[in-house]
Write a protein that holds these residues in place. Structure first.
Motif, PDB file in Angstrom:
ATOM      1  N   ILE A 134       0.829  -1.204   0.000  1.00  0.00           N
ATOM      2  CA  ILE A 134       0.000   0.000   0.000  1.00  0.00           C
ATOM      3  C   ILE A 134       0.864   1.255   0.000  1.00  0.00           C
ATOM      4  O   ILE A 134       0.447   2.321  -0.474  1.00  0.00           O
ATOM      5  CB  ILE A 134      -0.959   0.000   1.220  1.00  0.00           C
ATOM      6  CG1 ILE A 134      -2.007   1.117   1.097  1.00  0.00           C
ATOM      7  CG2 ILE A 134      -0.194   0.118   2.515  1.00  0.00           C
ATOM      8  CD1 ILE A 134      -2.986   0.919  -0.008  1.00  0.00           C
ATOM      9  N   ARG A 138       0.136   4.563  -2.293  1.00  0.00           N
ATOM     10  CA  ARG A 138       0.031   5.924  -1.744  1.00  0.00           C
ATOM     11  C   ARG A 138       1.025   6.852  -2.421  1.00  0.00           C
ATOM     12  O   ARG A 138       0.730   8.029  -2.657  1.00  0.00           O
ATOM     13  CB  ARG A 138       0.265   5.899  -0.240  1.00  0.00           C
ATOM     14  CG  ARG A 138      -0.854   5.215   0.555  1.00  0.00           C
ATOM     15  CD  ARG A 138      -0.425   4.980   1.988  1.00  0.00           C
ATOM     16  NE  ARG A 138      -1.455   4.287   2.757  1.00  0.00           N
ATOM     17  CZ  ARG A 138      -1.231   3.679   3.920  1.00  0.00           C
ATOM     18  NH1 ARG A 138      -0.001   3.682   4.444  1.00  0.00           N
ATOM     19  NH2 ARG A 138      -2.215   3.074   4.554  1.00  0.00           N
ATOM     20  N   VAL A 141      -0.371   7.831  -5.824  1.00  0.00           N
ATOM     21  CA  VAL A 141      -1.479   8.779  -5.690  1.00  0.00           C
ATOM     22  C   VAL A 141      -0.976  10.176  -5.348  1.00  0.00           C
ATOM     23  O   VAL A 141      -1.409  11.177  -5.941  1.00  0.00           O
ATOM     24  CB  VAL A 141      -2.470   8.279  -4.620  1.00  0.00           C
ATOM     25  CG1 VAL A 141      -3.514   9.354  -4.300  1.00  0.00           C
ATOM     26  CG2 VAL A 141      -3.162   7.005  -5.092  1.00  0.00           C
ATOM     27  N   SER A 142      -0.029  10.274  -4.418  1.00  0.00           N
ATOM     28  CA  SER A 142       0.483  11.596  -4.031  1.00  0.00           C
ATOM     29  C   SER A 142       1.202  12.268  -5.197  1.00  0.00           C
ATOM     30  O   SER A 142       1.122  13.486  -5.365  1.00  0.00           O
ATOM     31  CB  SER A 142       1.411  11.473  -2.823  1.00  0.00           C
ATOM     32  OG  SER A 142       2.624  10.823  -3.168  1.00  0.00           O
ATOM     33  N   GLU A 171      -6.707  -2.313   3.277  1.00  0.00           N
ATOM     34  CA  GLU A 171      -5.980  -1.551   2.270  1.00  0.00           C
ATOM     35  C   GLU A 171      -6.725  -1.533   0.934  1.00  0.00           C
ATOM     36  O   GLU A 171      -6.679  -0.537   0.202  1.00  0.00           O
ATOM     37  CB  GLU A 171      -4.573  -2.127   2.112  1.00  0.00           C
ATOM     38  CG  GLU A 171      -3.679  -1.894   3.328  1.00  0.00           C
ATOM     39  CD  GLU A 171      -2.405  -2.701   3.318  1.00  0.00           C
ATOM     40  OE1 GLU A 171      -1.548  -2.472   4.186  1.00  0.00           O
ATOM     41  OE2 GLU A 171      -2.252  -3.589   2.451  1.00  0.00           O
ATOM     42  N   GLU A 174      -9.260   1.121   1.317  1.00  0.00           N
ATOM     43  CA  GLU A 174      -8.616   2.433   1.209  1.00  0.00           C
ATOM     44  C   GLU A 174      -8.386   2.801  -0.252  1.00  0.00           C
ATOM     45  O   GLU A 174      -8.652   3.935  -0.668  1.00  0.00           O
ATOM     46  CB  GLU A 174      -7.275   2.416   1.955  1.00  0.00           C
ATOM     47  CG  GLU A 174      -6.493   3.710   1.817  1.00  0.00           C
ATOM     48  CD  GLU A 174      -5.089   3.641   2.412  1.00  0.00           C
ATOM     49  OE1 GLU A 174      -4.200   4.368   1.927  1.00  0.00           O
ATOM     50  OE2 GLU A 174      -4.890   2.851   3.361  1.00  0.00           O
ATOM     51  N   ALA A 175      -7.904   1.853  -1.038  1.00  0.00           N
ATOM     52  CA  ALA A 175      -7.640   2.115  -2.453  1.00  0.00           C
ATOM     53  C   ALA A 175      -8.942   2.400  -3.208  1.00  0.00           C
ATOM     54  O   ALA A 175      -8.981   3.271  -4.091  1.00  0.00           O
ATOM     55  CB  ALA A 175      -6.904   0.933  -3.072  1.00  0.00           C
ATOM     56  N   CYS A 178     -10.142   5.941  -3.269  1.00  0.00           N
ATOM     57  CA  CYS A 178      -9.312   6.928  -3.984  1.00  0.00           C
ATOM     58  C   CYS A 178     -10.080   7.464  -5.199  1.00  0.00           C
ATOM     59  O   CYS A 178     -10.390   6.711  -6.145  1.00  0.00           O
ATOM     60  CB  CYS A 178      -7.999   6.291  -4.414  1.00  0.00           C
ATOM     61  SG  CYS A 178      -6.946   7.384  -5.379  1.00  0.00           S
TER      62      CYS A 178
END
Length: 518
Positions: A134, A138, A141-142, A171, A174-175, A178
Motif C-alpha cells: 500500500i 500511496r 497517488v500523491s 488496504e 482504502e484504495a 481513492c
C-alpha cells in the motif's frame, strides 16, 4: 584551446559563461591545493562545472561527498544529477538508496517532482523496499495529485507496477476510496481488480512480493546486564536485531527481536562499533569489571586498550578517540585503523584526555562532544578534530553544565546530543534534555527531551530516524530496557518497545542484512 587552432587562441579575453566567480575560485584553488570546500549548497554547481571541464580528480571529490552524505531529502536530486551527467557509480548508489528507503523518500516533498520515466522505472523494481505494498500505491497517488491534469494519463502505467493482490482487506477499501481511480477510463483494470479483491475473490497477481537484496536493521551489540537471579552483572556476547516493530492498540508497542550471532570470546561492554563497507568492526571495551579487563579490539590490537571512548569512520579509516585506559588514567590518544593495510597508526591527540565523550561525522568532519576529564569534571565543549591538525573549538553545548555518557548523532546536516549525565552540586544526575547543533551557524538550539534517562546508551540513525537504546539511570542506578526513536516529521520521541534484556554500556548500529538472513 589556447595553443591550437580554436577561436580562443586568437582572442585577448576568453569568457567562461554560466559560471559563478566562486566556482572559478574553487577550481583554481583545487589546482594548487588538491582540496575543495564542499557543502550541500555548493556541491551541485561545482559538480556541473567540474563535469563541463572534465576535471576528474575534483569531480571524484564531489561524487564522494554526494554519495557519502545522501539522505531521504537529497537522494533523488543526486540520482537525477548522476543520470544527467552519466555518473554511473553515483547513479547506482543513489538508486539503491532510494529503493532501500522508499517509504521515507516517497514522503518527502521532492518526491512529487520526480520525472515520470524515473518513477516508472523505480516502481517496477523487485528490490523496492517496502513493508507493505500500500506504500507504493500511496506514493503513486500523491505524485499524481500534485499535478492531476498533467499526470492523470500516467496513472494507469504507474498502477501496473503496484501489486494489488498483496493488499490487506482494509488496504483494498482504502484504495477503492481513492477518487483518482474513477477519473480515467485507463484505470478500469486496476479498479476491477480491487473490486474483485473486496469481494474475497482470488486474483492471480503474476508478481511475487518484493524481495530487496538487503535492508538495514537495528542491531544491539554486546553490553552488560543483571543476571536472571538479580545477583550480579554479566557481560554479554549477543548480537540481536529488530526483526519487526509492532504497533498495538493505543500507545502499546513491542519489538520482535532475533539473535543474529555472538561476539567471539571475550564478551564486550563499554565498547564501540563502526560500520565500513558493510563490515561491522567491534572495538575496545572490557570483558569484566577489573582495571586489567580493558580490551583493545577484535582486529589487530590497538596500540593501547580503552573503554568509554568514541569511534567513527572517515576516509576509509576507522578512528578511535580518547577513553579510559585502566580506570585511573584517561587518554587523549587517537589512532586509526586502515582496513586495506590491516594496521593501526597514531594520529594527532585530542586537546585533552577525556572519557565518556561522543563523536560523529558530519560533512566529512569529525566532531567530539562532552565527556569527563581525569578530575571527573563534566565538559560542555564541542570540537572539530582533524587527524593531522588536532582539535578546534566550536560553540559549547548550552544545556546544563556539561554532558557525559551520551550519544551524538548526525542527521539532516545537524548534530543531536541526547542522554547521558550532567554535573550537580554533588556528583552527577540524569540529563533528559537534548539539543541540536547547526554547524553553519555554529550554534545550539533546543530539541525535544527524552522521556526517560539513558546513561551510556547505544545510538544510531536508521531510515532518517534517531534511535537511543538502553543504558541506565544515574539517579536510580537501574538499567533501561526501552528503545526510543525520534521521528523528524512528528518532532517527538516514541517508545518502540523493550530490548530482550535491560542492557547498558552497549553499542548499537544500523546494519544491512541480506534478505535470506532476515
Amino acid at each position: 584551446m589556447l595553443c591550437g587552432g580554436m577561436r580562443e587562441s586568437r582572442e585577448d579575453t576568453v569568457c567562461l559563461r554560466g559560471l559563478s566567480s566562486w566556482v572559478i575560485e574553487a577550481v583554481v584553488g583545487f589546482f594548487y591545493t588538491g582540496q575543495l570546500g564542499l557543502s550541500w549548497a555548493r556541491v551541485w554547481e561545482l559538480t556541473d562545472a567540474l563535469h563541463q571541464f572534465q576535471l576528474k580528480g575534483a569531480l571524484s571529490l564531489c561524487t564522494d561527498f554526494l554519495q557519502g552524505g545522501m539522505d531521504e531529502s537529497t537522494c533523488l536530486d543526486v540520482l537525477v544529477l548522476a543520470e544527467t551527467f552519466g555518473l554511473v557509480l553515483l547513479g547506482q548508489a543513489a538508486e539503491e538508496y532510494v529503493l532501500t528507503h522508499f517509504r521515507l523518500v516517497s514522503a518527502e516533498e521532492k518526491f512529487k517532482d520526480i520525472p515520470f520515466v524515473l518513477l516508472d522505472r523505480l516502481l517496477d523494481k523487485d528490490s523496492l523496499c517496502v513493508d507493505r505494498e500500500i506504500v507504493v500505491f500511496r506514493a503513486v497517488v500523491s505524485w499524481v495529485e500534485e499535478e492531476p491534469k498533467e499526470r492523470l494519463p500516467f496513472l494507469s502505467s504507474l498502477l501496473s507496477h503496484v501489486r494489488l493482490p498483496l493488499f490487506t482487506s482494509s488496504e483494498v477499501q482504502e484504495a477503492l476510496r481513492c477518487k483518482l481511480l474513477y477519473r480515467s477510463s485507463k484505470t478500469r483494470a486496476a479498479l476491477e481488480t480491487l473490486q474483485r479483491l473486496a469481494k474475497g475473490e482470488k486474483v492471480g497477481s503474476g508478481r511475487k512480493p518484493r524481495s530487496p537484496n538487503q535492508a538495514s536493521v537495528l542491531v544491539l551489540v554486546g553490553g552488560d546486564a543483571v543476571d536472571d537471579d538479580f545477583m550480579k552483572r554479566v557481560p554479554i556476547r549477543s548480537l540481536w536485531y529488530a526483526q519487526q516493530f509492532h504497533r498495538g492498540p493505543g500507545l502499546m508497542r513491542n519489538i520482535e527481536w532475533k539473535l543474529l550471532t555472538k561476539i567471539p570470546e571475550p564478551p564486550r561492554f563499554r565498547h564501540a562499533v563502526c560500520l565500513f563497507n558493510n563490515k561491522l568492526y567491534i572495538l575496545g571495551g572490557r570483558k569484566y569489571y577489573g582495571s586489567l579487563d580493558v580490551l583493545k579490539s577484535q582486529l589487530p590490537d590497538m596500540l593501547c586498550p580503552r573503554d568509554y571512548f568514541a569511534a567513527v569512520c572517515l576516509d576509509a579509516k576507522v578512528f578511535v578517540l580518547g577513553g579510559n585506559y585502566d580506570d585511573s588514567q584517561y587518554t587523549d590518544d587517537v589512532q586509526f585503523y586502515s582496513p586495506e593495510k590491516n594496521t593501526w597508526r597514531s594520529a594527532r591527540p585530542l586537546a585533552a584526555a577525556v572519557c565518556g565523550h561522543a563523536a560523529a561525522v558530519l560533512d566529512r568532519q569529525i566532531y567530539v562532544s562532552g565527556g569527563c576529564d581525569s578530575y571527573h569534571h563534566c565538559s560542555s565543549l564541542l570540537w572539530t578534530y582533524h587527524p593531522s591538525r588536532g582539535c578546534f573549538p566550536r560553540s559549547p553545548m548550552s544545556v546544563g553544565g556539561g554532558r557525559a555518557g551520551h550519544v551524538m548523532l548526525a542527521v539532516g546536516g545537524r548534530l543531536v546530543v541526547a542522554g547521558g549525565v550532567q554535573p550537580l552540586r554533588v556528583g552527577f544526575g540524569d540529563q533528559l534534555l537534548c539539543e541540536v547543533y547547526d554547524p553553519a551557524c555554529d550554534s545550539w538550539s533546543s530539541f525535544p527531551a527524552l522521556p526517560r534517562p539513558h546513561l551510556s546508551p547505544g545510538g544510531t540513525v536508521l531510515d532518517g530516524r534517531l534511535y537511543v537504546v538502553g543504558g541506565s539511570s544515574a539517579n536510580t542506578a537501574r538499567d533501561t530496557k526501552w528503545v526510543y526513536c525520534y521521528d523528524p516529521k512528528k518532532e517527538c520521541w516514541e517508545n518502540l518497545g523493550a530490548m530482550p534484556h535491560p542492557y547498558t554500556d552497549l553499542a548499537v548500529c544500523a546494519l544491512p542484512l541480506p534478505n535470506t538472513t532476515r
